[in-house]
Write a protein that holds these residues in place. Structure first.
Motif, PDB file in Angstrom:
ATOM      1  N   LEU A 268       0.847  -1.190   0.000  1.00 42.61           N
ATOM      2  CA  LEU A 268       0.000   0.000   0.000  1.00 42.61           C
ATOM      3  C   LEU A 268       0.886   1.245   0.000  1.00 42.61           C
ATOM      4  O   LEU A 268       1.794   1.359   0.829  1.00 42.61           O
ATOM      5  N   THR A 269       0.645   2.163  -0.923  1.00 42.98           N
ATOM      6  CA  THR A 269       1.377   3.420  -0.884  1.00 42.98           C
ATOM      7  C   THR A 269       0.941   4.209   0.350  1.00 42.98           C
ATOM      8  O   THR A 269      -0.150   4.019   0.886  1.00 42.98           O
ATOM      9  N   THR A 270       1.811   5.101   0.786  1.00 45.31           N
ATOM     10  CA  THR A 270       1.590   5.807   2.040  1.00 45.31           C
ATOM     11  C   THR A 270       1.948   7.275   1.876  1.00 45.31           C
ATOM     12  O   THR A 270       2.965   7.615   1.271  1.00 45.31           O
ATOM     13  N   SER A 271       1.106   8.134   2.418  1.00 44.91           N
ATOM     14  CA  SER A 271       1.508   9.519   2.656  1.00 44.91           C
ATOM     15  C   SER A 271       1.449   9.724   4.164  1.00 44.91           C
ATOM     16  O   SER A 271       0.523   9.258   4.819  1.00 44.91           O
ATOM     17  N   VAL A 272       2.467  10.376   4.710  1.00 40.34           N
ATOM     18  CA  VAL A 272       2.536  10.588   6.151  1.00 40.34           C
ATOM     19  C   VAL A 272       2.102  12.019   6.426  1.00 40.34           C
ATOM     20  O   VAL A 272       2.657  12.970   5.854  1.00 40.34           O
ATOM     21  N   GLN A 273       1.100  12.149   7.295  1.00 42.60           N
ATOM     22  CA  GLN A 273       0.461  13.439   7.479  1.00 42.60           C
ATOM     23  C   GLN A 273       0.113  13.652   8.958  1.00 42.60           C
ATOM     24  O   GLN A 273       0.496  12.884   9.825  1.00 42.60           O
ATOM     25  N   GLU A 274      -0.627  14.708   9.212  1.00 47.74           N
ATOM     26  CA  GLU A 274      -1.255  14.979  10.494  1.00 47.74           C
ATOM     27  C   GLU A 274      -2.603  15.613  10.208  1.00 47.74           C
ATOM     28  O   GLU A 274      -2.850  16.099   9.095  1.00 47.74           O
ATOM     29  N   THR A 275      -3.469  15.602  11.218  1.00 47.91           N
ATOM     30  CA  THR A 275      -4.739  16.294  11.030  1.00 47.91           C
ATOM     31  C   THR A 275      -4.458  17.757  10.716  1.00 47.91           C
ATOM     32  O   THR A 275      -5.008  18.320   9.772  1.00 47.91           O
ATOM     33  N   THR A 276      -3.633  18.386  11.485  1.00 45.61           N
ATOM     34  CA  THR A 276      -2.970  19.665  11.204  1.00 45.61           C
ATOM     35  C   THR A 276      -1.991  19.888  12.345  1.00 45.61           C
ATOM     36  O   THR A 276      -1.775  18.996  13.154  1.00 45.61           O
ATOM     37  N   GLY A 277      -1.391  21.065  12.439  1.00 45.14           N
ATOM     38  CA  GLY A 277      -0.468  21.292  13.537  1.00 45.14           C
ATOM     39  C   GLY A 277       0.663  22.223  13.166  1.00 45.14           C
ATOM     40  O   GLY A 277       0.848  22.602  12.006  1.00 45.14           O
ATOM     41  N   SER A 278       1.445  22.560  14.167  1.00 43.09           N
ATOM     42  CA  SER A 278       2.559  23.486  14.001  1.00 43.09           C
ATOM     43  C   SER A 278       3.840  22.722  13.660  1.00 43.09           C
ATOM     44  O   SER A 278       3.808  21.544  13.305  1.00 43.09           O
ATOM     45  N   ALA A 279       4.967  23.409  13.810  1.00 44.59           N
ATOM     46  CA  ALA A 279       6.256  22.783  13.498  1.00 44.59           C
ATOM     47  C   ALA A 279       6.536  21.562  14.360  1.00 44.59           C
ATOM     48  O   ALA A 279       7.253  20.648  13.937  1.00 44.59           O
ATOM     49  N   ILE A 280       5.986  21.521  15.572  1.00 45.80           N
ATOM     50  CA  ILE A 280       6.203  20.366  16.443  1.00 45.80           C
ATOM     51  C   ILE A 280       5.589  19.120  15.812  1.00 45.80           C
ATOM     52  O   ILE A 280       6.223  18.063  15.722  1.00 45.80           O
ATOM     53  N   ALA A 281       4.338  19.248  15.358  1.00 43.94           N
ATOM     54  CA  ALA A 281       3.684  18.132  14.677  1.00 43.94           C
ATOM     55  C   ALA A 281       4.398  17.785  13.376  1.00 43.94           C
ATOM     56  O   ALA A 281       4.574  16.608  13.039  1.00 43.94           O
ATOM     57  N   PHE A 282       4.818  18.812  12.636  1.00 47.48           N
ATOM     58  CA  PHE A 282       5.473  18.563  11.347  1.00 47.48           C
ATOM     59  C   PHE A 282       6.777  17.796  11.515  1.00 47.48           C
ATOM     60  O   PHE A 282       7.116  16.934  10.692  1.00 47.48           O
ATOM     61  N   SER A 283       7.514  18.074  12.582  1.00 56.26           N
ATOM     62  CA  SER A 283       8.781  17.365  12.784  1.00 56.26           C
ATOM     63  C   SER A 283       8.557  15.864  12.926  1.00 56.26           C
ATOM     64  O   SER A 283       9.325  15.053  12.388  1.00 56.26           O
TER      65      SER A 283
END
Length: 374
Positions: free
Chosen positions: A293-308
Motif C-alpha cells: 500500500l502506498t503511504t503519505s505521512v500526514q497529520e490532522t494539522t499542527g505546528s512545526a512540532i507536529a510537522f517534525s
C-alpha cells in the motif's frame, strides 16, 4: 531515565490563508493545539503536539484531547520514556481509545528517547532512506481558478504533491463543480507531480460516480477518502476507475488490516495523531509496506512540532511507496518551534539533531495550563 513532570500547553493556530473550506459546507479559520512537554529526572525534555482538524473531521476535539491527557499523564509518571511500547501499554491500561490524546505523550517520549541516546527519531524508527521527500500542499475547496492559482503558488514554493479538496453540496454546484475543480487544478500539472483529490469523507457513492462521468479523459490523480463509511467506500471501490486512498476511516491497526482483507484501497493517508502516535504509526507503516500500500505521512494539522514528527516517520518509508509528507507548519500562521529540516531538490529530509530536532519557542506557548509531577 524516568518521567518526572508533564506540562500541558494550549495555543491557537490561525489558518495561514484565511478560511479553510472542505466538504459538506465545513470551514475553519484556526486550530486549537495541545502541546505537551515531558521532563525527565535528568532534566532532558521532550515535546509532542496534537491538533485536531476541528471537531467534525474524526472523532476528536481539542478539549477532548486535554481531558484524555489528564487521564493518561498520571499513569506515565515515574516510567522510562525510552521504553515506548511499555509507555503505550500504560496508556492502554489507563484509557481506552482517544488516539489524539495519546499522541503528544507518545511523541514526546520519542523525542526524549532520541535525546537520551544522541540520535534523531528517524534512526530509532528504522533509519532514514536519505531520499528527499515530496511535500504535500493542502488546497482548500474554493472556486476552480482560485484553486488552480493556489496550486501554482505552492508549486513555485517547491511542493511536488497537492491535496485538492472537493465535496460540494448540490446547492453549491455538486458533482459538476467538483469535476471542474479537479480538471482546473490539474490543468498545469508538471511531470513528477502527484495529486490527491480529497473529499474528506463528504460524498456519497452516487455523487462520486456522477462526478467521474463529468471528468475529461487522461487526468492522473488518486481519490482520497470519498465516503464516510466502509460500506459506501467498498461499494464505490468496485465501480471507481481511479486509485482509491483511505484516510479518516483508517485509524487503528485493525483498520489497516481490514483494508487489506477487503481490498478496500490502494493506499493509506497515515496521520500520526489519528493512529495514536509514532509507536502505532510505525506498525501501520510496516503493515502498508508488507502489503504494497502506498503511504503519505500526514497529520490532522499542527505546528512545526507536529510537522517534525511527520518528517521523521516519513523518512523511514521506502521512497517508491511514499507519496509525500504533509507540511502542516505551512498551514498555520504561528510558529511554535524552529525545525531546520533541509530541503534538497524540492524535497525535505529530517534533521540529524537528536530527538525531533526542534527548538520550541516557550514564549509563544506561555505558561502551562496543567502540570503533573512525580
Amino acid at each position: 531515565m524516568k518521567i518526572e513532570r508533564i506540562d500541558l500547553y494550549t495555543v491557537d493556530l490561525p489558518y495561514a490563508w484565511g478560511v479553510y473550506k472542505l466538504s459538506g459546507g465545513r470551514s475553519l479559520t484556526s486550530f486549537d493545539a495541545t502541546i505537551v512537554r515531558i521532563t525527565a529526572d535528568d532534566g532532558t525534555v521532550g515535546w509532542g503536539e496534537s491538533t485536531p482538524f476541528g471537531s467534525t473531521y474524526v472523532a476528536a476535539h481539542a478539549r477532548g484531547v486535554r481531558a484524555g491527557i489528564a487521564e493518561l499523564a498520571p499513569a506515565l509518571l515515574g516510567r522510562d520514556p525510552r521504553r515506548v511500547e511499555r509507555i503505550n501499554d500504560a496508556m492502554d491500561a489507563a484509557l481506552s481509545g482517544h488516539n489524539h490524546a495519546r499522541t503528544p505523550l507518545d511523541v514526546a517520549c520519542w523525542d526524549l528517547f532520541g535525546k537520551a541516546v544522541g540520535l534523531p527519531v528517524c534512526d530509532l524508527l528504522g533509519g532514514s532512506t536519505d531520499v528527499p521527500m515530496p511535500m504535500i500542499s493542502s488546497i482548500p475547496a474554493r472556486a476552480p481558478e482560485e484553486m488552480r492559482a493556489l496550486v501554482a503558488e505552492q508549486r513555485e514554493r517547491g511542493y511536488r504533491a497537492h491535496s485538492i479538496k472537493i465535496g460540494a453540496l448540490d446547492a453549491e454546484g455538486g458533482p459538476a463543480l467538483d469535476a471542474e475543480r479537479i480538471a482546473t487544478s490539474l490543468a498545469d500539472r508538471r511531470p513528477g507531480e502527484y495529486f490527491l483529490v480529497d473529499a474528506n469523507c463528504g460524498l456519497l457513492p452516487e455523487s462520486v460516480l456522477r462526478m467521474i462521468q463529468l471528468l475529461p479523459d487522461g487526468l492522473d490523480f488518486v481519490l482520497e477518502a470519498p465516503c464516510a463509511t466502509w460500506r459506501e467506500t467498498l461499494s464505490l471501490r468496485r465501480r471507481c476507475p481511479y486509485p482509491l486512498v483511505v484516510d479518516e476511516l483508517s485509524q487503528l491497526d485493525a483498520d489497516v488490516a481490514m483494508v487489506l482483507d477487503q481490498d478496500a484501497a490502494d493506499g493509506i493517508g497515515l496521520k500520526i495523531s489519528k493512529a495514536g502516535g509514532l509507536t502505532p504509526g510505525r506498525r501501520q507503516r510496516d503493515i502498508c509496506r508488507a502489503a504494497g500500500l502506498t503511504t503519505s505521512v500526514q497529520e490532522t494539522t499542527g505546528s512545526a512540532i507536529a510537522f517534525s514528527a511527520i518528517v521523521h516517520l516519513g523518512a523511514t518509508v521506502p521512497a517508491r511507496m511514499l507519496r509525500g509528507v504533509l507540511n502542516t507548519q505551512d498551514m498555520v500562521a504561528l510558529r511554535t518551534a524552529r525545525f531546520d529540516a533541509p530541503v534538497v531538490d524540492g524535497g525535505i529530509l529530517p534533521t540529524t539533531a537528536p530527538g525531533l530536532g526542534i527548538t520550541v519557542d516557550e514564549d509563544v506557548l506561555g505558561d502551562p495550563v496543567q502540570t503533573w509531577e512525580a
